[in-house]
Design an enzyme around this catalytic site. Sequence first.
Site, PDB file in Angstrom:
ATOM      1  N   ARG A   1      -9.644   6.765   3.154  1.00 42.81           N
ATOM      2  CA  ARG A   1      -9.790   7.603   4.485  1.00 42.81           C
ATOM      3  C   ARG A   1     -10.490   9.075   4.152  1.00 42.81           C
ATOM      4  O   ARG A   1     -10.383   9.521   2.985  1.00 42.81           O
ATOM      5  CB  ARG A   1      -8.711   7.443   5.172  1.00 42.81           C
ATOM      6  CG  ARG A   1      -8.341   6.255   5.639  1.00 42.81           C
ATOM      7  CD  ARG A   1      -7.173   6.148   6.661  1.00 42.81           C
ATOM      8  NE  ARG A   1      -5.721   6.147   5.792  1.00 42.81           N
ATOM      9  CZ  ARG A   1      -4.601   5.823   6.456  1.00 42.81           C
ATOM     10  NH1 ARG A   1      -4.395   5.855   7.687  1.00 42.81           N
ATOM     11  NH2 ARG A   1      -3.606   5.528   5.667  1.00 42.81           N
TER      12      ARG A   1
ATOM     13  N   LEU B   1       5.065  -0.894  12.230  1.00 51.21           N
ATOM     14  CA  LEU B   1       3.971  -0.060  11.683  1.00 51.21           C
ATOM     15  C   LEU B   1       3.523  -0.738  10.267  1.00 51.21           C
ATOM     16  O   LEU B   1       2.658  -0.176   9.557  1.00 51.21           O
ATOM     17  CB  LEU B   1       4.438   1.335  11.200  1.00 51.21           C
ATOM     18  CG  LEU B   1       4.515   2.517  12.324  1.00 51.21           C
ATOM     19  CD1 LEU B   1       5.782   2.307  13.228  1.00 51.21           C
ATOM     20  CD2 LEU B   1       4.539   3.885  11.743  1.00 51.21           C
TER      21      LEU B   1
ATOM     22  N   THR C   1       0.943  -1.218   0.067  1.00 50.59           N
ATOM     23  CA  THR C   1       0.075   0.065   0.151  1.00 50.59           C
ATOM     24  C   THR C   1       1.014   1.215   0.267  1.00 50.59           C
ATOM     25  O   THR C   1       0.164   2.319  -0.166  1.00 50.59           O
ATOM     26  CB  THR C   1      -0.711   0.347   1.266  1.00 50.59           C
ATOM     27  OG1 THR C   1      -0.196   0.097   2.486  1.00 50.59           O
ATOM     28  CG2 THR C   1      -1.873  -1.108   1.281  1.00 50.59           C
TER      29      THR C   1
ATOM     30  N   TYR D   1      -8.739  -6.278  10.585  1.00 52.05           N
ATOM     31  CA  TYR D   1      -8.081  -5.372  11.051  1.00 52.05           C
ATOM     32  C   TYR D   1      -7.947  -5.175  12.630  1.00 52.05           C
ATOM     33  O   TYR D   1      -7.185  -4.983  13.547  1.00 52.05           O
ATOM     34  CB  TYR D   1      -8.197  -3.963  10.324  1.00 52.05           C
ATOM     35  CG  TYR D   1      -7.518  -2.746  10.633  1.00 52.05           C
ATOM     36  CD1 TYR D   1      -6.041  -2.777  10.331  1.00 52.05           C
ATOM     37  CD2 TYR D   1      -7.634  -1.719  11.515  1.00 52.05           C
ATOM     38  CE1 TYR D   1      -5.097  -1.719  10.918  1.00 52.05           C
ATOM     39  CE2 TYR D   1      -7.085  -0.563  11.790  1.00 52.05           C
ATOM     40  CZ  TYR D   1      -5.556  -0.795  11.438  1.00 52.05           C
ATOM     41  OH  TYR D   1      -4.722   0.245  11.838  1.00 52.05           O
TER      42      TYR D   1
END
Length: 346
Positions: free
Chosen positions: A196, A83, A40, A155
């Site tokens: 988002r 992360l 991503t 998630y």
Amino acid sequence: MMKAAKHVLVAGGAGFIGSHLCAALLERGHTVTCLDNMQTARPENLARLKASPRFSFVRADVTAPLPDDVTTPARPFDRIYNLACAASPPQYQRDPEHTLLTSVDGTRSLLRLAERMGARFLLSSTSEVYGDPDSHPQAEDYRGNVNCIGPRACYDEGKRAAEALTFDFGRLSRAEVRVARIFNTYGPHMHPDDGRVVSNFLCQILRGQDITIYGSGEQTRSFCYVSDMVAGLLALMEAPGQVVGPVNLGNPNEITIAELVDIAFAVTGFDVPVRYEALPEDDPQRRRPNIDLARKLLSWEPQVPLQDGLRATADYFADLLSRSNAARSSPVKTERREDQVAFVAQ
């Protein structure tokens, strides 16, 4: 903060927050190894980082056995930031199995690496562990309201499992661990199509498209600019003593999605039609962090006002879309309003 130069591994370091974290670590004089599968992330996020002789990039997936460059580096890692995981719903729902395994298997591999090297480990968890909260604002002792079989569970539950595993390693003294629960973060290096709300709104405006609001627009979020988030992650990693639980990192200033639209119009200087669509399943109605612990433990709180951060993010997207259109030889219209430049694809 780290005073002596360290060797730092940042898994997911080519992503949105990760690339800013890598840059901040380099600025502080540390040697940084970035591990990312580029699923991503955008290669452009690494362009400036690769100019540093103290930066190296390893393309690999944390769900697979870690490569030799990571397991047997010339110098052991002193710090490991995890992360690694897609964070936007369209991206992480595209391959839910991989999303969940990234959080579980990937965290396990990196924790074992931290254990073997004696490195301090930080997991980037998420406010999504609180689900659609019935406690507001959300403090670290709130156990959440998560649908463990819904479309977001890959998630949410992956991060909850990763937290459990991380704290188990800490309790057993297998590694020194920290967990950050990250709330909505925005800024340059976001993917323009990551789904988002900030990137959606700004890119729709700059492309001259209708803005899409999911739900009534009265649901709330609290938005933290990426430089503030990176400062919080650095402070948490270097907090002295033992940190025995998760720490919320986010901006406690809560606004509605409809209010965010108005600010987006103001900072871009453009106004486009707004259309409403159904709210996705399990999308939280309210989201606001209680950051009392971060203030007390880290002396940290966000500094960048939302309007300033959105303006910087809009400038980033405007430049990105302009260059993208130029590469496709599409005409791009440039307009100026109140000294702000925006680009609209024709």
